[in-house]
Each structure stands twice: as structure tokens, then as C-alpha cells.
Design a protein around this motif. Sequence first.
Motif, PDB file in Angstrom:
ATOM      1  N   GLY A  54       0.765  -1.237   0.000  1.00 35.11           N
ATOM      2  CA  GLY A  54       0.000   0.000   0.000  1.00 35.11           C
ATOM      3  C   GLY A  54       0.792   1.281   0.000  1.00 35.11           C
ATOM      4  N   GLY A  55       2.109   1.209   0.155  1.00 36.71           N
ATOM      5  CA  GLY A  55       2.920   2.426   0.144  1.00 36.71           C
ATOM      6  C   GLY A  55       2.987   3.101   1.500  1.00 36.71           C
ATOM      7  N   GLU A  56       3.694   4.206   1.528  1.00 32.27           N
ATOM      8  CA  GLU A  56       4.010   4.909   2.769  1.00 32.27           C
ATOM      9  C   GLU A  56       2.783   5.333   3.576  1.00 32.27           C
ATOM     10  OE1 GLU A  56       6.483   8.907   3.835  1.00 32.27           O
ATOM     11  OE2 GLU A  56       7.302   7.597   2.289  1.00 32.27           O
ATOM     12  N   ASN A  57       1.697   5.706   2.898  1.00 34.93           N
ATOM     13  CA  ASN A  57       0.522   6.238   3.603  1.00 34.93           C
ATOM     14  C   ASN A  57      -0.426   5.186   4.153  1.00 34.93           C
ATOM     15  OD1 ASN A  57       1.308   8.919   3.239  1.00 34.93           O
ATOM     16  ND2 ASN A  57       0.437   8.948   1.191  1.00 34.93           N
ATOM     17  N   SER A  58      -0.352   3.942   3.665  1.00 33.18           N
ATOM     18  CA  SER A  58      -1.316   2.940   4.145  1.00 33.18           C
ATOM     19  C   SER A  58      -0.710   1.587   4.508  1.00 33.18           C
ATOM     20  CB  SER A  58      -2.423   2.744   3.117  1.00 33.18           C
ATOM     21  OG  SER A  58      -1.898   2.307   1.885  1.00 33.18           O
ATOM     22  N   ALA A  59       0.551   1.362   4.218  1.00 31.07           N
ATOM     23  CA  ALA A  59       1.160   0.054   4.517  1.00 31.07           C
ATOM     24  C   ALA A  59       1.149  -0.253   6.008  1.00 31.07           C
ATOM     25  CB  ALA A  59       2.590  -0.018   3.979  1.00 31.07           C
ATOM     26  N   GLY A  60       1.319   0.751   6.853  1.00 30.64           N
ATOM     27  CA  GLY A  60       1.284   0.510   8.297  1.00 30.64           C
ATOM     28  C   GLY A  60      -0.030  -0.105   8.724  1.00 30.64           C
ATOM     29  N   GLY A  61      -1.124   0.459   8.261  1.00 31.34           N
ATOM     30  CA  GLY A  61      -2.441  -0.087   8.571  1.00 31.34           C
ATOM     31  C   GLY A  61      -2.630  -1.475   8.007  1.00 31.34           C
ATOM     32  N   ASN A  62      -2.124  -1.694   6.810  1.00 30.19           N
ATOM     33  CA  ASN A  62      -2.286  -2.996   6.166  1.00 30.19           C
ATOM     34  C   ASN A  62      -1.463  -4.093   6.813  1.00 30.19           C
ATOM     35  OD1 ASN A  62      -4.107  -1.911   4.348  1.00 30.19           O
ATOM     36  ND2 ASN A  62      -2.530  -1.441   2.837  1.00 30.19           N
ATOM     37  N   LEU A  63      -0.490  -3.716   7.651  1.00 29.06           N
ATOM     38  CA  LEU A  63       0.364  -4.696   8.329  1.00 29.06           C
ATOM     39  C   LEU A  63      -0.014  -4.900   9.797  1.00 29.06           C
ATOM     40  CD1 LEU A  63       3.785  -3.581   6.821  1.00 29.06           C
ATOM     41  CD2 LEU A  63       2.490  -5.643   6.229  1.00 29.06           C
ATOM     42  N   LYS A  64      -0.850  -4.016  10.342  1.00 26.80           N
ATOM     43  CA  LYS A  64      -1.197  -4.084  11.766  1.00 26.80           C
ATOM     44  C   LYS A  64      -2.304  -5.103  12.034  1.00 26.80           C
ATOM     45  CE  LYS A  64      -2.330   0.238  12.338  1.00 26.80           C
ATOM     46  NZ  LYS A  64      -2.740   1.486  13.017  1.00 26.80           N
ATOM     47  N   GLU A  65      -2.223  -5.719  13.207  1.00 23.65           N
ATOM     48  CA  GLU A  65      -3.318  -6.548  13.705  1.00 23.65           C
ATOM     49  C   GLU A  65      -4.580  -5.687  13.763  1.00 23.65           C
ATOM     50  OE1 GLU A  65      -3.880  -9.213  17.657  1.00 23.65           O
ATOM     51  OE2 GLU A  65      -3.631  -7.063  17.986  1.00 23.65           O
ATOM     52  N   THR A  66      -5.720  -6.268  13.395  1.00 25.66           N
ATOM     53  CA  THR A  66      -6.977  -5.528  13.458  1.00 25.66           C
ATOM     54  C   THR A  66      -7.510  -5.491  14.891  1.00 25.66           C
ATOM     55  OG1 THR A  66      -8.270  -7.506  12.960  1.00 25.66           O
ATOM     56  CG2 THR A  66      -7.605  -6.147  11.085  1.00 25.66           C
ATOM     57  N   GLY A  67      -8.412  -4.551  15.136  1.00 30.33           N
ATOM     58  CA  GLY A  67      -9.084  -4.475  16.428  1.00 30.33           C
ATOM     59  C   GLY A  67      -8.275  -3.734  17.472  1.00 30.33           C
ATOM     60  N   THR A  68      -8.805  -3.788  18.708  1.00 26.59           N
ATOM     61  CA  THR A  68      -8.174  -3.050  19.808  1.00 26.59           C
ATOM     62  C   THR A  68      -7.900  -3.939  21.025  1.00 26.59           C
ATOM     63  OG1 THR A  68     -10.363  -2.300  20.522  1.00 26.59           O
ATOM     64  CG2 THR A  68      -9.095  -0.795  19.108  1.00 26.59           C
ATOM     65  N   VAL A  69      -7.712  -5.233  20.771  1.00 22.68           N
ATOM     66  CA  VAL A  69      -7.322  -6.118  21.870  1.00 22.68           C
ATOM     67  C   VAL A  69      -5.920  -5.760  22.351  1.00 22.68           C
ATOM     68  CG1 VAL A  69      -6.795  -8.508  22.505  1.00 22.68           C
ATOM     69  CG2 VAL A  69      -8.841  -8.001  21.165  1.00 22.68           C
ATOM     70  N   HIS A  70      -5.002  -5.525  21.417  1.00 25.50           N
ATOM     71  CA  HIS A  70      -3.627  -5.158  21.760  1.00 25.50           C
ATOM     72  C   HIS A  70      -3.310  -3.707  21.417  1.00 25.50           C
ATOM     73  CE1 HIS A  70      -3.416  -9.612  21.267  1.00 25.50           C
ATOM     74  NE2 HIS A  70      -2.932  -9.449  22.479  1.00 25.50           N
ATOM     75  N   TRP A  71      -3.874  -3.212  20.333  1.00 25.54           N
ATOM     76  CA  TRP A  71      -3.655  -1.832  19.904  1.00 25.54           C
ATOM     77  C   TRP A  71      -4.618  -0.912  20.637  1.00 25.54           C
ATOM     78  CZ3 TRP A  71       0.031   0.176  16.752  1.00 25.54           C
ATOM     79  CH2 TRP A  71       0.789  -0.724  15.983  1.00 25.54           C
ATOM     80  N   ASP A  80      -4.580  -5.796   8.458  1.00 29.92           N
ATOM     81  CA  ASP A  80      -3.754  -7.018   8.455  1.00 29.92           C
ATOM     82  C   ASP A  80      -3.883  -7.749   7.119  1.00 29.92           C
ATOM     83  OD1 ASP A  80      -1.847  -8.689   9.516  1.00 29.92           O
ATOM     84  OD2 ASP A  80      -3.268  -9.910  10.633  1.00 29.92           O
ATOM     85  N   GLN A  81      -3.823  -6.998   6.066  1.00 27.13           N
ATOM     86  CA  GLN A  81      -4.036  -7.447   4.691  1.00 27.13           C
ATOM     87  C   GLN A  81      -3.277  -8.712   4.296  1.00 27.13           C
ATOM     88  OE1 GLN A  81      -2.196  -5.000   1.484  1.00 27.13           O
ATOM     89  NE2 GLN A  81      -4.333  -4.586   0.951  1.00 27.13           N
ATOM     90  N   VAL A  82      -2.051  -8.862   4.795  1.00 30.53           N
ATOM     91  CA  VAL A  82      -1.231  -9.996   4.371  1.00 30.53           C
ATOM     92  C   VAL A  82      -0.882 -10.945   5.516  1.00 30.53           C
ATOM     93  CG1 VAL A  82      -0.249  -8.833   2.350  1.00 30.53           C
ATOM     94  CG2 VAL A  82       0.907  -8.632   4.557  1.00 30.53           C
ATOM     95  N   GLY A  83      -1.540 -10.800   6.660  1.00 28.87           N
ATOM     96  CA  GLY A  83      -1.278 -11.693   7.785  1.00 28.87           C
ATOM     97  C   GLY A  83       0.006 -11.394   8.539  1.00 28.87           C
ATOM     98  N   PHE A  84       0.506 -10.184   8.437  1.00 25.53           N
ATOM     99  CA  PHE A  84       1.730  -9.792   9.140  1.00 25.53           C
ATOM    100  C   PHE A  84       1.476  -9.634  10.641  1.00 25.53           C
ATOM    101  CE2 PHE A  84       5.077  -6.817  10.446  1.00 25.53           C
ATOM    102  CZ  PHE A  84       6.187  -7.324   9.797  1.00 25.53           C
ATOM    103  N   THR A  85       0.310  -9.158  11.001  1.00 26.95           N
ATOM    104  CA  THR A  85      -0.163  -9.038  12.380  1.00 26.95           C
ATOM    105  C   THR A  85       0.814  -8.303  13.295  1.00 26.95           C
ATOM    106  OG1 THR A  85      -1.238 -11.168  11.986  1.00 26.95           O
ATOM    107  CG2 THR A  85      -1.385 -10.299  14.205  1.00 26.95           C
ATOM    108  N   ALA A  86       1.225  -7.108  12.861  1.00 24.54           N
ATOM    109  CA  ALA A  86       2.117  -6.290  13.688  1.00 24.54           C
ATOM    110  C   ALA A  86       1.416  -5.919  14.990  1.00 24.54           C
ATOM    111  CB  ALA A  86       2.516  -5.024  12.929  1.00 24.54           C
ATOM    112  N   LEU A  87       2.124  -6.128  16.092  1.00 24.52           N
ATOM    113  CA  LEU A  87       1.605  -5.815  17.429  1.00 24.52           C
ATOM    114  C   LEU A  87       2.351  -4.613  18.006  1.00 24.52           C
ATOM    115  CD1 LEU A  87       1.333  -9.400  18.939  1.00 24.52           C
ATOM    116  CD2 LEU A  87      -0.527  -7.948  18.111  1.00 24.52           C
ATOM    117  N   PRO A  88       1.699  -3.832  18.869  1.00 28.64           N
ATOM    118  CA  PRO A  88       2.288  -2.609  19.423  1.00 28.64           C
ATOM    119  C   PRO A  88       3.118  -2.867  20.670  1.00 28.64           C
ATOM    120  CG  PRO A  88       0.032  -2.795  20.143  1.00 28.64           C
ATOM    121  CD  PRO A  88       0.296  -3.983  19.251  1.00 28.64           C
ATOM    122  N   GLY A  89       4.310  -3.412  20.501  1.00 24.02           N
ATOM    123  CA  GLY A  89       5.151  -3.806  21.622  1.00 24.02           C
ATOM    124  C   GLY A  89       5.889  -2.694  22.321  1.00 24.02           C
TER     125      GLY A  89
END
Length: 148
Positions: A54-71, A80-89
Motif C-alpha cells: 500500500g505504500g508509505e501512507n497505508s502500509a502501516g495499517g495494512n500490516l497491523k493486527e486488526t481491532g483493539t485487543v492489543h492496539w 492485516d491485509q497480508v497476515g503480518f499481524t504487527a503488534l504494538p510492543g
Amino acid sequence: MTVAGYCYYDNNQSNGNIYGALYNYIAVASGKLCPTGWHVPSKAEWETLRDNTGGENSAGGNLKETGTVHWNSPNTGATDQVGFTALPGGERYGSGSFHYLGENNNFWTTTPGPQNDPFGVRMYCDGADFHMSEFKEDMAISVRCIKN
């Protein structure tokens, strides 16, 4: 700093069970963090992932885990477009203080920047952007290994 090190957010193992460990750059530079056949990605490898999600403006969102359980809310643009499931550590500063659990994530690259501090990637709870900048090597942040 001359010693490779890692910790868990707030030095709490239960945070490690969810978010993984936070590593200083000496640990990254050791080349020993990833299993055989895997490596910590370079800045160029992270840029390829960014450009293909998605490029600089949307790739972060596309890589993040969805929802607000951790975020923290609002977790803007998280698909989480590609299953990367980035968590906010979060992160640990060289002073030993911890910050931003639930608010952002950070991943090391193996590439030094113009100021000789290594590049890292950051994603935020309140944005979908993919931010890359230099991080102080005594900080402790996350690592994501990729297959050779």
C-alpha cells in the motif's frame, strides 16, 4: 553500549508472551537473533514490503493486527491485509524507561542511516502510515526475521 541485550516491556515476561522481546541494536548486529536460514531485514527489504502493501501512507495499517485487543483505539486503517499481524510492543529507551505499549510498534533494520544510527520502522495506533527513521542503537525494539 557494547553488550547485546533484550528485555520484555516493563521487564514483565507476560508482555513477552504477547509482544515478544525488545532487542538493542548490538543484538541485531550480532547476526544471531534469527534461526538458521532467516535474517533481520535491511531497510531496502522493509521498503519492498511497504511498497507491496500500500505504500508509505497505508502500509502501516495494512500490516497491523486488526481491532483493539492489543492496539489502543482507534487503530486507524488496520486491515492485516497480508497476515503480518504487527503488534504494538512499544520500546525501551537507553535510560531504561519503557514507552508506548499499545500505541506503536517498532522493528529494527540492519541498515545504518546518515547519522550512523540504524533505521527502524514504526507504525502507530492513530495512523495507517509506515514510518521509517533512525533509532538510537541503545534503544530496545522489536525484530521481525525473514526467510533468506
